[in-house]
Design a protein around this motif. Structure first.
Motif, mmCIF file in Angstrom:
data_model
loop_
_atom_site.group_PDB
_atom_site.id
_atom_site.type_symbol
_atom_site.label_atom_id
_atom_site.label_comp_id
_atom_site.label_asym_id
_atom_site.label_seq_id
_atom_site.Cartn_x
_atom_site.Cartn_y
_atom_site.Cartn_z
ATOM 1 N N LEU A 195 -15.050 69.166 55.321
ATOM 2 C CA LEU A 195 -15.343 68.730 54.170
ATOM 3 C C LEU A 195 -14.823 69.574 53.033
ATOM 4 N N MET A 196 -14.728 71.126 53.394
ATOM 5 C CA MET A 196 -14.296 71.960 52.523
ATOM 6 C C MET A 196 -12.847 71.957 52.186
ATOM 7 N N GLN A 197 -11.992 71.116 53.285
ATOM 8 C CA GLN A 197 -10.597 71.081 52.898
ATOM 9 C C GLN A 197 -10.287 69.537 52.329
ATOM 10 N N ARG A 198 -11.380 68.735 52.465
ATOM 11 C CA ARG A 198 -11.177 67.218 52.317
ATOM 12 C C ARG A 198 -11.664 67.020 50.829
ATOM 13 N N LEU A 199 -12.517 67.462 50.167
ATOM 14 C CA LEU A 199 -13.324 67.141 48.971
ATOM 15 C C LEU A 199 -12.735 68.026 47.874
ATOM 16 N N PRO A 200 -12.290 67.222 46.672
ATOM 17 C CA PRO A 200 -11.912 68.065 45.444
ATOM 18 C C PRO A 200 -12.781 69.072 44.904
ATOM 19 N N VAL A 201 -12.170 70.216 44.748
ATOM 20 C CA VAL A 201 -13.041 71.164 44.129
ATOM 21 C C VAL A 201 -13.294 70.782 42.675
ATOM 22 N N LEU A 202 -14.243 70.812 42.190
ATOM 23 C CA LEU A 202 -14.593 70.594 40.636
ATOM 24 C C LEU A 202 -14.894 71.530 39.707
ATOM 25 N N MET A 222 -16.627 63.503 44.660
ATOM 26 C CA MET A 222 -15.758 62.561 44.695
ATOM 27 C C MET A 222 -16.127 61.417 43.778
ATOM 28 N N GLU A 223 -15.051 60.869 43.297
ATOM 29 C CA GLU A 223 -15.536 59.466 42.500
ATOM 30 C C GLU A 223 -14.950 58.238 43.194
ATOM 31 N N ASP A 224 -15.736 57.415 43.284
ATOM 32 C CA ASP A 224 -15.600 56.042 44.083
ATOM 33 C C ASP A 224 -15.913 55.026 43.209
ATOM 34 N N ARG A 225 -15.405 53.915 43.372
ATOM 35 C CA ARG A 225 -15.852 52.463 42.725
ATOM 36 C C ARG A 225 -17.257 52.192 42.881
#
Length: 144
Positions: free
Chosen positions: A64-71, A82-85
């Protein structure tokens, strides 16, 4: 869970208060039990047909550390999400005075699927967050 928003927060004393928040989150995720990877693998397979984004292809939590955006990534706080519909979520680790921490989740549900999804994953989410919080109270072990 009212008004489309869910929040939780776990607090404690850090086992490695000099570590960066990013390193602490990585440590907490790497120390997850095997069932978490299996649960994430199953979750990814179940939600993909509904258009929910998946962030770990193989279900390994440390990825997850590599796949989720750092805000946000500062000396005192690390935020990913993460933002999703269907829903938006973020997880925040903040170092607090005196060597403590706050581990918080913020979820905004956008529609019925987001509400149903959150209800379905909430029991596992709470177990995982509690496990991470307990891990943060332990000193980070160096690889041999």
């Amino acid at each position: 869970m009212s008004a489309g928003i869910f929040q939780d927060c776990y607090t404690g004393k850090l086992g490695s208060p000099n570590a960066s928040p990013r390193a602490l989150v990585a440590w907490g995720l790497a120390a997850m039990p095997g069932w978490v990877g299996g649960a994430m693998w199953l979750r990814n397979r179940l939600v993909a047909p509904f258009g929910l984004k998946t962030c770990a292809e193989d279900g390994v939590p440390a990825d997850l550390m590599q796949r989720l955006p750092v805000l946000s990534d500062t000396p005192d706080e690390f935020v990913t999400g993460m933002e999703d519909r269907h829903l938006d979520f973020s997880v925040r680790l903040t170092k607090t005075p005196g060597g403590g921490f706050e581990l918080a989740t913020h979820v905004v549900r956008h529609n019925l699927f987001g509400r149903v999804y959150l209800r379905a994953v909430l029991p596992a989410h709470k177990l995982i967050m509690r496990r991470i919080a307990r891990g943060l109270a332990q000193p980070i072990k160096e690889d041999p």
